[in-house]
Design an enzyme around this catalytic site. Structure first.
Site, mmCIF file in Angstrom:
data_model
loop_
_atom_site.group_PDB
_atom_site.id
_atom_site.type_symbol
_atom_site.label_atom_id
_atom_site.label_comp_id
_atom_site.label_asym_id
_atom_site.label_seq_id
_atom_site.Cartn_x
_atom_site.Cartn_y
_atom_site.Cartn_z
ATOM 1 N N SER A 135 0.829 -1.166 0.075
ATOM 2 C CA SER A 135 -0.046 0.021 -0.034
ATOM 3 C C SER A 135 0.883 1.295 -0.021
ATOM 4 O O SER A 135 1.858 1.228 0.329
ATOM 5 C CB SER A 135 -0.886 -0.209 1.270
ATOM 6 O OG SER A 135 -1.373 1.334 1.278
ATOM 7 N N TYR A 148 -1.875 -1.490 11.093
ATOM 8 C CA TYR A 148 -1.829 -1.765 9.534
ATOM 9 C C TYR A 148 -0.970 -1.019 8.847
ATOM 10 O O TYR A 148 -0.479 -1.900 7.827
ATOM 11 C CB TYR A 148 -3.515 -1.022 8.946
ATOM 12 C CG TYR A 148 -3.717 -1.170 7.380
ATOM 13 C CD1 TYR A 148 -4.028 -2.469 6.863
ATOM 14 C CD2 TYR A 148 -3.377 -0.039 6.879
ATOM 15 C CE1 TYR A 148 -4.106 -2.840 5.610
ATOM 16 C CE2 TYR A 148 -3.405 -0.396 5.381
ATOM 17 C CZ TYR A 148 -3.986 -1.574 4.755
ATOM 18 O OH TYR A 148 -4.268 -1.833 3.485
HETATM 19 N N1 LIG Z 1 -8.962 -0.581 -0.715
HETATM 20 C C1 LIG Z 1 -7.971 0.112 -0.310
HETATM 21 O O1 LIG Z 1 -7.968 1.325 0.048
HETATM 22 C C2 LIG Z 1 -6.470 -0.573 -0.375
HETATM 23 C C3 LIG Z 1 -5.362 0.135 -0.387
HETATM 24 C C4 LIG Z 1 -4.026 -0.178 -0.619
HETATM 25 C C5 LIG Z 1 -3.909 -1.442 -0.061
HETATM 26 N N2 LIG Z 1 -5.051 -2.365 -0.267
HETATM 27 C C6 LIG Z 1 -4.582 -3.757 -0.043
HETATM 28 O O2 LIG Z 1 -5.145 -4.713 -1.038
HETATM 29 C C7 LIG Z 1 -5.621 -5.723 -0.619
HETATM 30 C C8 LIG Z 1 -6.942 -6.188 -1.095
HETATM 31 O O3 LIG Z 1 -7.904 -5.095 -0.431
HETATM 32 P P1 LIG Z 1 -9.167 -5.200 -0.823
HETATM 33 O O4 LIG Z 1 -9.499 -3.349 -0.677
HETATM 34 O O5 LIG Z 1 -9.681 -5.504 -2.263
HETATM 35 O O6 LIG Z 1 -10.229 -5.427 0.170
HETATM 36 P P2 LIG Z 1 -11.472 -6.077 0.488
HETATM 37 O O7 LIG Z 1 -12.778 -5.720 -0.580
HETATM 38 O O8 LIG Z 1 -12.203 -6.056 1.953
HETATM 39 O O9 LIG Z 1 -11.082 -7.725 0.372
HETATM 40 C C9 LIG Z 1 -10.450 -8.407 1.067
HETATM 41 C C10 LIG Z 1 -10.237 -9.697 0.803
HETATM 42 O O10 LIG Z 1 -9.360 -10.398 1.978
HETATM 43 C C11 LIG Z 1 -10.090 -11.688 2.276
HETATM 44 N N3 LIG Z 1 -9.877 -12.115 3.534
HETATM 45 C C12 LIG Z 1 -10.268 -11.442 4.654
HETATM 46 N N4 LIG Z 1 -9.992 -11.932 5.923
HETATM 47 C C13 LIG Z 1 -9.614 -13.188 5.382
HETATM 48 C C14 LIG Z 1 -8.979 -14.323 6.035
HETATM 49 N N5 LIG Z 1 -8.803 -14.394 7.241
HETATM 50 N N6 LIG Z 1 -8.673 -15.508 5.242
HETATM 51 C C15 LIG Z 1 -8.671 -15.333 3.968
HETATM 52 N N7 LIG Z 1 -9.195 -14.287 3.360
HETATM 53 C C16 LIG Z 1 -9.564 -13.150 3.957
HETATM 54 C C17 LIG Z 1 -11.754 -11.319 2.008
HETATM 55 O O11 LIG Z 1 -12.500 -12.406 1.886
HETATM 56 P P3 LIG Z 1 -13.205 -13.035 3.099
HETATM 57 O O12 LIG Z 1 -14.092 -12.255 3.578
HETATM 58 O O13 LIG Z 1 -14.271 -13.925 2.183
HETATM 59 O O14 LIG Z 1 -12.507 -13.917 3.565
HETATM 60 C C18 LIG Z 1 -11.571 -10.441 0.662
HETATM 61 O O15 LIG Z 1 -11.929 -11.339 -0.297
HETATM 62 C C19 LIG Z 1 -5.233 -5.805 0.727
HETATM 63 O O16 LIG Z 1 -4.194 -6.470 1.222
HETATM 64 C C20 LIG Z 1 -5.548 -4.435 1.151
HETATM 65 O O17 LIG Z 1 -4.534 -4.125 2.396
HETATM 66 C C21 LIG Z 1 -6.226 -1.877 -0.142
#
Ligand SMILES: NC(=O)c1ccc[n+]([C@@H]2O[C@H](COP(=O)([O-])OP(=O)(O)OC[C@H]3O[C@@H](n4cnc5c(N)ncnc54)[C@H](OP(=O)(O)O)[C@@H]3O)[C@@H](O)[C@H]2O)c1
Length: 255
Positions: A135, A148
């Site tokens: 990130s 985080y």
């Molecule tokens: N969105 C942002 O602003 C942002 C910015 C920078 C970086 N990121 C990074 O990008 C990545 C994806 O984020 P996103 O924004 O797509 O988040 P998201 O929409 O909240 O999706 C998170 C995913 O992680 C899975 N997950 C959560 N807990 C889990 C567990 N215990 N075991 C297995 N899977 C699990 C969830 O699936 P289930 O609930 O089905 O388990 C979901 O598919 C993350 O690493 C995040 O830190 C996001």
């Protein structure tokens, strides 16, 4: 290509699955929500790919071992370590159990998954790819999301080190550093109470995933989606660290 994607039930992980599906790849979809994973699989197959669902909680070591066993016969040549969560709030008020779960997912599971599949790639002579989701948070302290931000600094540094180590075996490591992106992340992390996602310039998940996908398929090691995010990371090099942290705190402070 056989592509394992963690966190493929929504957000960026689901978008990565769709991008690979369009190339006819086989995607291995990992997450806890089986219903949502089957939804991803349904769309993957409509787009021309194939998919297998692995409904596992990656914070649980026994679930990780079950995943490793279940995929033993599949020559995985790309791993997208995307699953990640945030815990928002004052450090003195957030629960240690939530933070511990976040560390288990963002750091421990990511490291374990990479160790197992990169070892298999090497043993099978696969010139594969490992992709990590860090990130813009990896570059600074992040008040009210301090743990985080620290997990993402781990992901960045771990990936950079591995890039050199695994290059010897022909395994490409890429680290993606998105800024704030509209996905399920903000509600899962309770971030609606902060201004972080209300600012202009918040990107959408399909755009971020597309830029990341193009980058890692070209073999780029460091990928920052969006000019604004790239400029922001660059500018933090020239500002006092304390100032940068304070600015992040201003944006994130609970309303
Ligand atoms: N969105 C942002 O602003 C942002 C910015 C920078 C970086 N990121 C990074 O990008 C990545 C994806 O984020 P996103 O924004 O797509 O988040 P998201 O929409 O909240 O999706 C998170 C995913 O992680 C899975 N997950 C959560 N807990 C889990 C567990 N215990 N075991 C297995 N899977 C699990 C969830 O699936 P289930 O609930 O089905 O388990 C979901 O598919 C993350 O690493 C995040 O830190 C996001």
């Amino acid at each position: 290509m056989h592509v394992l994607i963690t966190g493929a039930s929504r957000g960026l992980g689901r978008e990565f699955a769709y991008l690979h599906a369009k190339q006819g790849d086989h995607v291995l979809l990992v997450g806890r929500d089986a219903t949502a994973l089957f939804e991803t699989k349904f769309h993957v197959e409509r787009l021309g790919g194939t998919a297998t669902v692995f409904p596992y909680d990656l914070t649980q070591p026994t679930h990780r071992l079950a995943l490793f066993r279940a995929t033993e016969q599949i020559p995985v040549d790309c791993v997208i370590n995307n699953a990640g969560i945030g815990v928002f709030g004052s450090f003195l008020e957030t629960s240690f159990e939530d933070e511990s779960r976040m560390i288990a997912l963002n750091i421990e599971a990511l490291t374990h998954v990479t160790k197992v599949y990169a070892s298999r790639m090497k043993a099978q002579g696969i010139k594969g790819r490992i992709v990590h989701l860090a990130s813009t948070a990896a570059f600074e302290g992040g008040p009210w999301l301090s743990v985080y931000y620290a997990t993402k600094a781990y992901v960045l540094h771990f990936s950079e080190g591995l890039t050199e180590e695994l290059a010897q075996d022909g395994i490409q490591v890429s680290v993606v550093c998105p800024g704030a992106t509209h996905t399920g992340f903000e509600s899962a992390a309770n971030l609606e109470q902060s201004r972080l996602f209300l600012r202009p310039g918040v990107m959408d998940a399909p755009t971020v995933a597309r830029i990341a996908y193009r980058g890692y398929m070209k073999g780029k090691t460091f990928i920052v989606p969006g000019f604004g995010n790239a400029w922001y990371i660059f500018s933090t090099r020239f500002l006092p660290r304390r100032y940068v942290t304070r600015q992040a705190g201003e944006v994130q402070r609970p309303r």
